[in-house]
Motif scaffolding. Structure first.
Motif, PDB file in Angstrom:
ATOM      1  N   ASP B 236       0.806  -1.223   0.000  1.00  0.00           N
ATOM      2  CA  ASP B 236       0.000   0.000   0.000  1.00  0.00           C
ATOM      3  C   ASP B 236       0.838   1.271   0.000  1.00  0.00           C
ATOM      4  O   ASP B 236       0.289   2.379   0.001  1.00  0.00           O
ATOM      5  N   THR B 237       2.156   1.127   0.017  1.00  0.00           N
ATOM      6  CA  THR B 237       3.007   2.318  -0.024  1.00  0.00           C
ATOM      7  C   THR B 237       2.787   3.067  -1.328  1.00  0.00           C
ATOM      8  O   THR B 237       2.709   2.460  -2.404  1.00  0.00           O
ATOM      9  N   SER B 238       2.667   4.344  -1.201  1.00  0.00           N
ATOM     10  CA  SER B 238       2.456   5.163  -2.389  1.00  0.00           C
ATOM     11  C   SER B 238       3.813   5.462  -3.025  1.00  0.00           C
ATOM     12  O   SER B 238       4.763   5.858  -2.345  1.00  0.00           O
ATOM     13  N   ILE B 239       3.906   5.209  -4.345  1.00  0.00           N
ATOM     14  CA  ILE B 239       5.177   5.481  -5.029  1.00  0.00           C
ATOM     15  C   ILE B 239       4.886   6.393  -6.221  1.00  0.00           C
ATOM     16  O   ILE B 239       3.782   6.376  -6.779  1.00  0.00           O
ATOM     17  N   PRO B 240       5.876   7.201  -6.652  1.00  0.00           N
ATOM     18  CA  PRO B 240       5.658   8.125  -7.769  1.00  0.00           C
ATOM     19  C   PRO B 240       5.377   7.365  -9.064  1.00  0.00           C
ATOM     20  O   PRO B 240       6.038   6.351  -9.329  1.00  0.00           O
ATOM     21  N   SER B 241       4.428   7.813  -9.833  1.00  0.00           N
ATOM     22  CA  SER B 241       4.111   7.171 -11.103  1.00  0.00           C
ATOM     23  C   SER B 241       3.796   8.218 -12.160  1.00  0.00           C
ATOM     24  O   SER B 241       2.663   8.345 -12.598  1.00  0.00           O
ATOM     25  N   PRO B 242       4.818   8.981 -12.579  1.00  0.00           N
ATOM     26  CA  PRO B 242       4.563  10.028 -13.575  1.00  0.00           C
ATOM     27  C   PRO B 242       4.173   9.411 -14.918  1.00  0.00           C
ATOM     28  O   PRO B 242       4.446   8.223 -15.170  1.00  0.00           O
ATOM     29  N   THR B 243       3.548  10.171 -15.753  1.00  0.00           N
ATOM     30  CA  THR B 243       3.189   9.686 -17.084  1.00  0.00           C
ATOM     31  C   THR B 243       4.443   9.514 -17.920  1.00  0.00           C
ATOM     32  O   THR B 243       4.582   8.565 -18.684  1.00  0.00           O
ATOM     33  N   VAL B 244       5.366  10.436 -17.748  1.00  0.00           N
ATOM     34  CA  VAL B 244       6.654  10.328 -18.434  1.00  0.00           C
ATOM     35  C   VAL B 244       7.744  10.449 -17.383  1.00  0.00           C
ATOM     36  O   VAL B 244       7.735  11.376 -16.585  1.00  0.00           O
ATOM     37  N   LEU B 245       8.674   9.448 -17.378  1.00  0.00           N
ATOM     38  CA  LEU B 245       9.775   9.516 -16.413  1.00  0.00           C
ATOM     39  C   LEU B 245      11.048   9.894 -17.162  1.00  0.00           C
ATOM     40  O   LEU B 245      11.559   9.113 -17.958  1.00  0.00           O
ATOM     41  N   PRO B 246      11.555  11.120 -16.936  1.00  0.00           N
ATOM     42  CA  PRO B 246      12.827  11.469 -17.573  1.00  0.00           C
ATOM     43  C   PRO B 246      13.942  10.690 -16.889  1.00  0.00           C
ATOM     44  O   PRO B 246      13.962  10.580 -15.663  1.00  0.00           O
ATOM     45  N   LEU B 247      14.845  10.118 -17.685  1.00  0.00           N
ATOM     46  CA  LEU B 247      15.927   9.349 -17.096  1.00  0.00           C
ATOM     47  C   LEU B 247      17.091  10.265 -16.782  1.00  0.00           C
ATOM     48  O   LEU B 247      17.444  11.121 -17.602  1.00  0.00           O
ATOM     49  N   PRO B 248      17.658  10.128 -15.626  1.00  0.00           N
ATOM     50  CA  PRO B 248      18.799  10.976 -15.272  1.00  0.00           C
ATOM     51  C   PRO B 248      19.970  10.749 -16.232  1.00  0.00           C
ATOM     52  O   PRO B 248      20.100   9.658 -16.804  1.00  0.00           O
ATOM     53  N   GLN B 249      20.769  11.763 -16.404  1.00  0.00           N
ATOM     54  CA  GLN B 249      21.998  11.756 -17.207  1.00  0.00           C
ATOM     55  C   GLN B 249      21.763  11.602 -18.712  1.00  0.00           C
ATOM     56  O   GLN B 249      22.711  11.555 -19.486  1.00  0.00           O
ATOM     57  N   THR B 250      20.521  11.452 -19.155  1.00  0.00           N
ATOM     58  CA  THR B 250      20.273  11.367 -20.598  1.00  0.00           C
ATOM     59  C   THR B 250      19.038  12.182 -20.924  1.00  0.00           C
ATOM     60  O   THR B 250      18.340  12.684 -20.037  1.00  0.00           O
TER      61      THR B 250
END
Lengths: 493, 484
Positions: B236-250
């Motif tokens: 039940d832990t809430s975790i981030p779920s964006p529509t678009v996840l930008p990847l770090p360093q790219t």
């Protein structure tokens, strides 16, 4: 104080008869077992075969009783056993080839050759009353031997079979003249060396504890070396070359008791072999095959790869300790399973135990031959018997050693076992000569040798002999020989 | 001259001693190495000359030897050959051996050490030695169901009994008929082999155990397991779920299937993220947990273990090492260079089904001699503890959600609670994705764990998802196991 006792001689003809029966039983049983193992039934011709072998063996036995009553009683049975085992295995290869739809009659031919060989051996025993007669033909034997050795090189007569130029075609037969040359050259060496032994042994400087020969006495060994190298180069026959040279060096050593000859001989051979291995392609290939037999690149090379050798090893390995049993292996998977590789075939079906028994038969044969040489009193006889016995042992070593990868594989045949008329013929003649010399070696003094046929000795009654006096130093040793003998000829020293 | 003669006699004795040593070395010392040389046809002839033990499934021989009238003595043939080709492999004069025929060769020929007493007995009684029978764990109904359900699609199905590790079904498609390869007509057998080598889809490769694929979203089970095991997360832990996840360093991004958003587009519970297979949520979760935690969890499920044999060797499933952040994010959703065998993904489900304990998978149940004495019996063993029982229970409930009202509804079976996870693994831009499904059932008391892969979407091609293509196949296999 010497005790005077009547010296009894065990002639051994009845022992020989008993051993012959055993040898025949081994051969005929093997023949029958081959049929049972391979086809499930006793071969239909086993009776004829058994009778044939029995007639051959007993004819020889009777010739011995009449013409060489004191001959060694073990030699003939050992040879009959080996010959019988060989025939059974050759018949087994016939069956395997027939099962593949190939008409194969090796065994019938080999039985024929056995008969011819035994007849010739009997002729030798009957006509040659005293082996010393052969000494008269020392140089005739040399010429005949050398001619026989080069015969395969004569155009139109020689034939290149399986890469070695060691055969000649006469009539419908292929013969390996080197097999017969072996005997003639042994006669020549014996005759030559017994005459020149003192010069060869005693003259010359000592270097590092070795009694070196004089340069001018090196002639004969250089000639022998040159001929064996010529055989190697021109006829591609590593085995005969090795056998011939080994025989010469051994007899030279026997005659001179000089280790230096052995060192020189082995050195020369090593140089010759090394040069041949590096400069002559097929000799080098033999060495590569020997050293890297299981290497895939060498295994697959054709021609000249190790395929045959390794298949022989597979056969031996599949035999293991006790073998598959007569007729139950697959010796036919090895090329030349009936001739060059018959030892692998026997190792597969009889196992390590069977092969050891066969090797011990050879050892007994060779040692009986050497025992004869020790017993006989004339130098020529000693050299001839010693040389011939050693030749059989050396040939055995070269063949079996080649198959088991102790030394490089050569093209020699296994005496008495392998399929091949010339080999069988030559080896039976060797046996006849050994029997003839052993008759002399074991003959009690006082029993006439030449002249009218000797009194046929009753095997049950001991031969009364002059009393034996205390051993005279340097005379022949042994229990069953007279301890001294007065002879105007060659006295051993 | 007698002294040199005696010395020569000694030399002769030495020569023969050398020969005796030589033959002993070849016939005794080296015998085993020479007999096992692959170039030694003699071994093959000898093996063919003896009755080889059968391979048995549920009392029926699927591979057996019958006397033949030719030089070899016995002919190997395969009942229902193609169906079991992934299991049996083949035993051929010309083409060698493959599969179980190769892996259990010394048992089937009767030369294995454990049969020594039997051989000794045969030697004494004079009986011809016979090979032993190998009885398999395969459930014929499950095997048939998997075979039929895959149809003419390329792929593989593996089913395992989670409580023991016994393999119930092992199917790869396309299959082949081992009987044609085992023919004693060497020309025909050789031609059949060449045809299979040239054939489309590499039929000789047992895809279920020897081929590795990107596991796609089925790998989210491992990412979820790592999260739960860390102690910082519950379903039940809430975790981030964006529509678009930008990847770090790219400049690259991760999106969800079809560009959809998960839940409200900002965050979601862990259970919901798994239920709808939310890429962005699991990629971010992977970034948060880190590559090392993911690698450790994957290893506990059996990844990066090259030594697994069932008894055939299983290809190594790999979670790459030394990942940077963007690659970690991709790996957390089973992409980038994470690869797994179908068997591996079945093992993931099986471990979860078995309360976190991963049982060693095996194919051979019993080895029996020709007179039916048991030589050896499989003993289930724990390969590793993948997750704690609590984590396993949580994952189970989350997987039930996937089948009940998530991406895996096609695996629903009435009256049986199925726990599963879909996967749709991107391959290249040009080819359709692989469709995955891994599941176990019944959720409360699991009897079977299964993994299905259909290469390149099977019949549906670009339209395929794990839920549409692979889940129904898993369902068929589960039904076959539970029905029987």
């Amino acid at each position: 104080m010497a005790t005077v006792q009547p010296h009894r001689v065990r002639v051994g003809r009845s022992v020989e008869l008993g051993l012959l029966a055993l040898a025949l039983a081994i051969g005929v049983a093997a023949y029958a077992l081959v049929g049972i193992g391979a086809t499930g039934a006793v071969p239909t011709n086993v009776l004829g075969y058994g009778v044939g072998m029995t007639v051959i063996a007993f004819a020889m036995h009777i010739v011995l009783r009449l013409r060489a009553p004191f001959a060694d009683p073990v030699i003939l049975p050992v040879v009959v056993a080996l010959n019988g085992i060989g025939l059974a295995m050759i018949y087994r290869i016939d069956l395997a080839r027939s099962a593949r739809g190939i008409t194969s009659t090796f065994a019938t031919k080999q039985l024929g050759w056995t008969a011819i060989s035994v007849v010739l051996a009997a002729v030798v025993l009957i006509t040659l009353r005293d082996h010393r007669t052969l000494r008269r033909y020392t140089y005739t034997a040399m010429v005949a031997g050398l001619v026989l050795m080069v015969l395969p090189l004569v155009k139109g007569l020689g034939a290149d079979i399986n890469g070695a130029q060691i055969w000649i075609h006469v009539g419908g037969f292929s013969l390996q003249p080197a097999e017969l040359a072996k005997i003639l050259l042994a006669i020549f060496f014996a005759g030559y060396l017994v005459t020149n032994r003192d010069t060869l042994a005693l003259a010359g400087p000592r270097v590092l504890g070795l009694q070196l020969p004089r340069i001018r006495d090196l002639g004969p060994i250089v000639v022998a070396w040159a001929v064996s190298v010529a055989v190697l180069v021109l006829e591609s026959d590593l085995g005969t070359s090795l056998l011939f040279f080994g025989l010469f060096v051994a007899m030279l050593y026997l005659a001179t008791e000089r280790t230096s000859w052995v060192v020189i001989g082995l050195g020369l051979f090593a140089v010759g072999a090394a040069v041949a291995a590096t400069t002559i392609g097929h000799v080098g290939a033999r060495f590569t095959v020997w050293l890297h037999a299981l290497d895939p690149a060498v295994f697959d090379r054709a021609p000249g790869g190790s395929g045959q050798l390794v298949r022989g090893l597979y056969g031996l390995a599949s035999g293991g300790l006790f073998g598959t049993g007569w007729g139950q292996g697959r010796p036919d998977l090895v090329p030349f399973a009936e001739s060059d590789f018959i030892v692998a075939s026997l190792g597969e079906e009889l196992g390590l135990t069977g092969l050891i028994a066969i090797l011990l038969c050879y050892l007994v044969l060779a040692e009986r031959g050497l025992r004869t040489a020790i017993g006989v009193r004339d130098g020529f006889g000693k050299l001839l018997a010693g040389g011939l016995a050693f030749a059989v042992a050396l040939q055995c070593f070269v063949v079996v050693g080649g198959i088991t990868r102790i030394i490089p594989l050569t093209g020699l045949t296994t005496p008495f076992l392998a399929y091949g008329g010339s080999s069988l013929l030559a080896n039976w003649i060797i046996v006849a000569l050994l029997l003839r010399i052993s008759d002399d070696a074991r003959r009690p003094a006082g029993v006439a040798m030449a002249g009218p046929p000797p009194r046929p000795p009753a095997t049950t009654a001991p031969i009364p002999i002059r009393t034996s006096v205390a051993t005279v130093g340097g005379a022949a040793e042994g229990d069953d020989q007279p301890t001294e003998r007065i002879s105007s000829g060659d006295v051993d020293v | 001259m007698n002294t040199p003669l005696r010395r020569l006699a000694t030399v002769v004795v030495v020569m023969f001693v050398v020969l005796l040593g030589g033959v002993t070395w070849v016939q005794f010392g080296q015998a085993s190495a020479l007999n096992n040389d692959p170039r030694n046809v003699r071994t093959l002839y000898r093996e063919f000359g003896k009755p080889r033990g059968p391979i048995v499934v549920a009392g029926q021989a699927i591979a057996s030897s019958t006397a033949s009238a030719d030089a070899f003595g016995y002919q190997r043939s395969y009942a229902n050959g193609p169906l079991y080709s992934s299991v049996t492999g083949f035993y051929s004069v010309v083409n060698g051996t493959l599969g179980l025929e190769a892996a259990e060769n010394d048992v089937l020929t009767g030369t294995v050490d454990s049969l020594f007493l039997q051989r000794l007995q045969d030697l004494i009684t004079g009986k011809q030695p016979q090979g032993s029978a190998v009885e398999l764990t395969i459930n014929p109904a499950a095997q048939q169901a998997a075979w039929d359900a895959l149809g003419d699609q390329r792929g593989a199905v593996v089913a395992i009994d989670p409580s023991t590790g016994a393999i119930l079904a092992l199917v790869s498609k396309p299959g082949y008929d081992p009987t044609t390869l085992a023919s004693h007509d060497t020309a025909a057998a050789g031609a059949a082999y060449q045809a299979l080598l040239a054939a489309d889809g590499n039929p000789l490769l047992t895809k279920a155990t020897k081929e590795t694929y990107a596991p796609g979203s089925t790998f989210k089970l491992i990412t979820a397991a790592a999260a739960l095991e860390s102690g910082s997360y519950t379903p039940d832990t809430s975790i981030p779920s964006p529509t678009v996840l930008p990847l770090p360093q790219t400049s690259a991004t991760i999106t969800n299937f079809g560009g959809e958003s998960c839940g409200n587009g900002t965050d979601t519970t862990l259970a919901d993220a798994l239920r709808i297979s939310c890429n962005t949520a699991f990629a971010q979760l992977g970034l948060t947990l880190g590559a090392d935690a993911l690698a450790a969890q994957a290893a506990k499920f059996g990844f990066d273990d090259g030594g697994l044999t069932i008894p055939m060797t299983v290809a190594k499933s790999i979670f790459p090492k030394g990942l940077n952040a963007p690659k970690t994010a991709q790996s957390a959703i089973g992409q980038f260079s994470v690869v797994a065998t179908p068997l591996q993904m079945a093992m993931v489900s099986a471990a979860i089904a078995n309360g976190g304990k991963l049982m060693t998978p095996y194919l051979v149940q019993t080895v029996r001699t020709a007179n039916l004495d048991v030589v050896s019996q499989a003993r289930p063993s724990v390969l590793s503890t993948a997750v704690s029982p609590t984590t396993a229970a949580a994952l189970r409930d989350m997987m039930v959600g996937v089948v009940d009202n998530g991406t895996g509804t096609a695996a629903k079976i009435s009256g049986v609670q199925v726990a599963g996870k879909t996967g749709t693994a991107q391959t290249t831009d040009q080819t359709p994705p692989h469709a995955w499904f891994t599941a176990f059932a019944p959720a409360a008391a699991p009897k079977v764990a299964v993994a299905v892969i259909v290469e390149h979407g099977g019949n549906l091609g670009n339209e395929a998802t794990g839920g549409r293509v692979a889940a129904p196949i898993a369902k068929a296999v589960i039904e076959a196991v539970l029905g029987g």
